[in-house]
Design an enzyme around this catalytic site. Structure first.
Site, PDB file in Angstrom:
ATOM      1  CG  ASP A  62     -46.973  24.491 -40.331  1.00 61.40           C
ATOM      2  OD1 ASP A  62     -47.661  24.511 -41.352  1.00 61.40           O
ATOM      3  OD2 ASP A  62     -45.865  23.955 -40.279  1.00 61.40           O
ATOM      4  CG  HIS A  85     -45.190  26.187 -47.140  1.00 59.48           C
ATOM      5  ND1 HIS A  85     -44.905  24.847 -47.330  1.00 59.48           N
ATOM      6  CD2 HIS A  85     -45.742  26.299 -45.914  1.00 59.48           C
ATOM      7  CE1 HIS A  85     -45.264  24.190 -46.244  1.00 59.48           C
ATOM      8  NE2 HIS A  85     -45.783  25.036 -45.370  1.00 59.48           N
ATOM      9  CD  GLU A 106     -46.038  27.736 -42.898  1.00 58.83           C
ATOM     10  OE1 GLU A 106     -45.108  28.507 -42.646  1.00 58.83           O
ATOM     11  OE2 GLU A 106     -45.947  26.497 -42.801  1.00 58.83           O
TER      12      GLU A 106
HETATM   13  C1  1DF Z   1     -45.143  19.272 -42.261  1.00 60.39           C
HETATM   14  C2  1DF Z   1     -44.823  20.513 -41.763  1.00 60.39           C
HETATM   15  C3  1DF Z   1     -45.815  19.156 -43.472  1.00 60.39           C
HETATM   16  C4  1DF Z   1     -45.171  21.639 -42.465  1.00 60.39           C
HETATM   17  C5  1DF Z   1     -46.186  20.313 -44.170  1.00 60.39           C
HETATM   18  O1  1DF Z   1     -46.810  20.275 -45.366  1.00 60.39           O
HETATM   19  C6  1DF Z   1     -45.909  21.570 -43.635  1.00 60.39           C
HETATM   20  C7  1DF Z   1     -44.754  18.094 -41.527  1.00 60.39           C
HETATM   21  C8  1DF Z   1     -46.832  19.060 -46.079  1.00 60.39           C
HETATM   22  O2  1DF Z   1     -44.673  18.144 -40.292  1.00 60.39           O
HETATM   23  O3  1DF Z   1     -44.519  17.057 -42.167  1.00 60.39           O
HETATM   24  O4  1DF Z   1     -46.410  22.646 -44.225  1.00 60.39           O
HETATM   25  N1  1DF Z   1     -44.651  22.863 -42.002  1.00 60.39           N
HETATM   26  O5  1DF Z   1     -44.811  23.930 -42.624  1.00 60.39           O
HETATM   27  O6  1DF Z   1     -43.859  22.853 -41.020  1.00 60.39           O
HETATM   28 MN    MN Z   2     -46.445  24.700 -43.346  1.00 58.31          MN
END
Ligand code: 1DF
Ligand code: MN
Length: 352
Positions: A313, A187, A19
């Protein structure tokens, strides 16, 4: 923020991270315009991208730079963390905040850009295909093009203007995904306007909690809509250790059955299987953002060892030390190999 950690350079498996996000610079510019114009009635977008695009703090600044890179920066980061291969997808909310026409053309452009990067670095990168849910009638066409370009699945960043894939108008996407045997990565995105209020008020709307609530509910809506009865071979992947659903399975089964038996909701129809059976038979889970041994083992136990895979991530949680921690889990080498490599190779039909 450079971490120095000892990571085993020759583990008994390839580390595949599933991811991992990117953003075309052109899309970040469009996000900034959208944010500044205040034309989008989506407080979650303003909270998320207002922060990442304008904050001068070190983490958001680093994330801006890393998101846009598909070459040296990303590969150096992968090398430093011992990641052999990334499955890359368009960062959230991708094209889903735009109008239909913009979304369709931006999805094509971003798929082309990702494909070029994969062509430059074929052993390091694979990609998921961005489609525009705003145009479900055109999804099959773009998906077919993506399959020919070698993409391994589809990315969908949760709701689209407050609408969920459980709505039958989106089912041409499921139909095409099933027909082409492409898994859909569901997602997170921030909750829509009519759900986000109390979370935003407390600073809980983003990855800290709101993402998981929104995306777990989205998957549940898909399950309870009967989509998997209509498309039994459809495969959906969720991150963040299953967006809490593995922990909820017992109660979901009990309360869904009770609700159906009592005819409580017109919308809640009988299903061919229990909620937990869809989670075990149609769903795959990654541990993105949750490098936590007890949670990984719990999901392996209740969902199945052949359904749980690794994700970092990147660049949002770029933490090389998590790799060393996960390498050291109290788990057989065979199972660790499934987690880091085998399940991803199977789900995405990887050949490199
Ligand atoms: C954040 C986390 C932002 C994830 C993401 O996409 C994301 C974040 C804007 O920490 O703000 O994909 N995530 O999947 O945990
Ligand atoms: Mn993510």
């Amino acid at each position: 923020m450079t971490e120095t950690v000892q990571i085993n350079p020759t583990p008994a498996y390839r580390r595949i991270a599933t991811e991992e996000a990117f953003a075309p610079p052109q899309m970040l510019k469009m996000y900034l315009d959208l944010y500044e114009s205040r034309k989008l009635d989506d407080p979650g977008f303003d909270s998320l991208w207002g922060f990442y695009l304008t904050s001068m703090a070190p983490r958001p600044a680093a994330i801006r730079e890393k998101l846009a890179d598909l070459d040296a920066i990303r590969i150096a980061d992968m090398d430093a963390a011992g990641i052999d291969h990334q499955i890359i997808s368009l960062t959230s909310p991708g094209v889903q905040v735009f109008d239909r026409e913009t979304a369709v053309s931006l999805a094509q452009d971003s798929n082309d850009m990702l494909h070029d990067a994969i062509t430059r670095h074929p052993t390091r990168f694979s990609g998921l295909c961005a489609i525009a849910p705003q145009a479900p009638d055109l999804a099959a066409q773009e998906l077919e093009r993506c399959v020919k370009l070698g993409f391994k699945g589809i990315i969908n960043n949760s709701h689209t203007h407050g609408e969920y894939l459980s709505d039958k108008k989106f089912w041409p996407i499921f139909e095409a995904a099933e027909a082409m045997d492409m898994p859909i990565y569901l997602h997170p995105y921030t909750p829509p306007k009519n759900m986000i209020g109390p979370m935003l008020e407390a600073g809980l709307d983003g990855a800290i909690f709101g993402f998981g609530v929104e995306t777990g509910m989205h998957l549940l809506r898909i399950i309870t809509s009967g989509a998997f009865d209509r498309f039994p071979k459809l495969r959906i992947i969720v991150g963040h250790m299953g967006e809490a659903l593995p922990y909820w399975m017992y109660r979901l089964d009990y309360m869904h059955a009770a609700g159906v038996r009592a005819g409580r909701y017109e919308c809640m129809k009988p299903l061919q299987k229990k909620v937990s059976e869809y989670l075990r038979e149609n769903v795959y889970i990654t541990n993105s953002g949750m490098a936590w041994e007890p949670a990984i083992k719990f999901a392996q136990q209740v969902i199945g060892e052949d359904r749980i895979m690794y994700a970092m991530d990147y660049p949002y949680q770029y933490t090389p030390s998590e790799v060393a921690d996960l390498d050291n889990m109290d788990m057989s080498d065979e199972l660790k190999r499934k987690f880091y490599q085998g399940v991803a190779e199977h789900v995405f039909k990887l050949t490199v």
